[in-house]
Every structure is written in structure tokens, then in C-alpha cells.
Scaffold this active site. Structure first.
Site, mmCIF file in Angstrom:
data_model
loop_
_atom_site.group_PDB
_atom_site.id
_atom_site.type_symbol
_atom_site.label_atom_id
_atom_site.label_comp_id
_atom_site.label_asym_id
_atom_site.label_seq_id
_atom_site.Cartn_x
_atom_site.Cartn_y
_atom_site.Cartn_z
ATOM 1 N N ASP A 85 0.844 -1.202 0.000
ATOM 2 C CA ASP A 85 0.000 0.000 0.000
ATOM 3 C C ASP A 85 0.877 1.249 0.000
ATOM 4 O O ASP A 85 2.037 1.197 0.403
ATOM 5 C CB ASP A 85 -0.888 0.030 1.253
HETATM 6 N N1 URA Z 1 -1.234 -5.884 3.875
HETATM 7 C C1 URA Z 1 -1.709 -4.602 3.899
HETATM 8 O O1 URA Z 1 -2.740 -4.329 4.513
HETATM 9 N N2 URA Z 1 -1.016 -3.662 3.251
HETATM 10 C C2 URA Z 1 0.150 -3.904 2.610
HETATM 11 O O2 URA Z 1 0.740 -2.988 2.045
HETATM 12 C C3 URA Z 1 0.621 -5.216 2.587
HETATM 13 C C4 URA Z 1 -0.089 -6.188 3.231
#
Ligand code: URA
Length: 242
Positions: free
Chosen positions: A106
Site C-alpha cells: 500500500d
Molecule cells: N497488507 C496490507 O494491509 N497492506 C500492505 O501494504 C501489505 C499487506
């Protein structure tokens, strides 16, 4: 990998130059193969055994590229975007346009991101069938106890009718206001860790991926910096996903 290759093609790949420039280098006598200055740019070379020198420097052919990026928050895991900075914007290598991230983090997540142009390895690393473990360090809201550990080990519901596969939750530090945990999962669903923490009544405050299979984030890499994977790291990743 091709075992033999035309010299001009080899030079283009190693030096990131055009065919015309490669021919020019040969013409000017700046290329040696096995100690002899060559004259013809269309001759074939043995990519694995021939020693090719350019102005005395040895050239090595790399079929694919593998970079470990310490992703900072604020950049997106994409190759191009009209508005946002992408992880590829952090790369300075001439071959950066060929690279793509093997999986997504993310925008607000930090940590290990593999950038490569090896489609087969990326596909295998991400394939649910291969069960490659990804470990994250997280700071989360509130106290985390044994119930959450047990729930994770059984698989928690994460909304949209989905259930996360059994995962490992390790508590590093559990306090009323904020806890530190390690989470190991074998899938890569959208916002997976955030959804899993929500399922046990918590919330992710900070998230960082620290490993993917045998590949661990090099903690000497500052945020936003990258380095090439070693041959050993590449080999291990290939072996565990083949
Ligand atoms: N899980 C998440 O919620 N975000 C990420 O970036 C990776 C795994």
C-alpha cells in the site's frame, strides 16, 4: 539464457547502447574477446565463458534485473501514474523502464519490495499455489493477546465473504495504547494485514514488510534506496518457487 549471442547484441544489453553505437565501439578497437581485439560486430560469443572487455573492463551479461527496494511511504507500487510518484520513479538505472514490482505494498506501507523484469520469478513468488511466506512488522492499536494469535492461526474473516488463510501472529510488545507484532502470511489479498487486524478488533498504525520467502530486507538500505540482489539471493528465490 542464450548461450551464444551476437557481439553487438551483447554490447547493447550490457552497456545499454544502440546497435549503431555497439558497432562503432568494435570499429574503434575498444572491444576485446579472450584477449584479442575484435573487428566484426556480428561475430557470435559464448555468453557464459568468453571474457569480453570494453576499454579493459570486463562485461557481464545479465538476462534479467533484480532490485531490492526499501520502499518508503508515499509512493505507489506501480510502474507509471499520472499523479502519484511510483516506486519506479525512485530507480536511476538505465533499464528502469523494464522493471515492475513483484507484488504490491500500500502507499502508506514501507519495506521490502522486489523490482524485476523476470516475469516468471515474479509470477511464482505471487502465486497462491507456492505459499511464499511474507513477514510484516506492524504497530497496531491497543493490546494484542493470545486470542488474536489463536484467531490468526485458524484464519480470520476479512470481509467481502473472504477468510484469510491461517497465519502466524507473534507479539513483540503488547500495551494498552499500542502493540508491536510480526505477522506472517502466505497470500497477498488487497489490504490483507489491515483487514486481518481489523478482524481482531485492532487497527494498523504502521506497516513494514521485512521478508518475502528467503529474501529479507537489507536493514542497511535507507528508506527510498535500493540495491541489486546477490546471485545467492536470486538463486534461493528461484529454488523455493520453482
Ligand atoms: N497488507 C496490507 O494491509 N497492506 C500492505 O501494504 C501489505 C499487506
Amino acid at each position: 539464457m542464450e548461450k551464444t549471442m551476437r557481439l553487438d547484441k551483447f554490447l547493447c544489453a550490457c552497456l545499454d547502447i544502440s546497435r549503431k553505437e555497439a558497432k562503432e565501439l568494435v570499429k574503434k578497437g575498444r572491444i576485446q574477446i579472450e584477449g584479442k581485439t575484435v573487428k566484426k560486430s556480428d561475430q557470435r560469443i559464448q555468453t557464459e565463458t568468453d571474457t569480453v572487455l570494453w576499454d579493459g573492463k570486463e562485461l557481464f551479461f545479465e538476462e534479467f534485473h533484480y532490485l531490492m527496494l526499501h520502499k518508503p511511504a508515499g509512493v505507489i507500487s506501480a510502474t507509471k501514474d499520472r499523479q502519484e510518484r511510483t516506486v519506479i520513479d525512485l530507480i536511476k538505472e538505465s533499464y528502469k523502464e523494464k522493471l515492475f514490482p513483484a507484488g504490491r505494498l500500500d502507499k502508506d506501507t514501507e519495506g521490502l519490495l522486489l523490482l524485476t523484469d523476470d516475469g516468471e520469478l515474479a509470477h511464482n513468488l505471487l502465486s497462491p499455489k507456492k505459499h511464499v511466506e511474507k513477514t510484516y512488522f506492524a504497530k497496531v492499536l491497543g493490546k494484542i493477546g493470545q486470542e488474536a494469535v489463536n484467531a490468526f492461526s485458524e484464519g480470520v474473516p476479512i470481509g467481502n465473504g473472504e477468510t484469510a488463510k491461517p497465519a502466524v501472529l507473534e507479539i513483540i510488545d503488547s500495551r494498552q495504547e499500542e502493540s508491536k507484532v510480526l505477522i506472517t502470511i502466505t497470500e497477498g489479498k488487497f489490504h490483507q494485514i489491515k483487514r486481518m487486524m481489523k478482524a481482531v478488533g485492532s487497527e494498523v498504525l504502521y506497516l513494514k514488510r521485512i521478508s518475502m520467502g528467503s529474501l529479507s530486507l537489507d536493514e542497511t538500505l535507507p528508506l527510498g534506496k535500493y540495491r541489486k540482489l546477490s546471485n545467492d539471493e536470486i538463486q534461493k528465490l528461484k529454488e523455493e518457487t520453482c
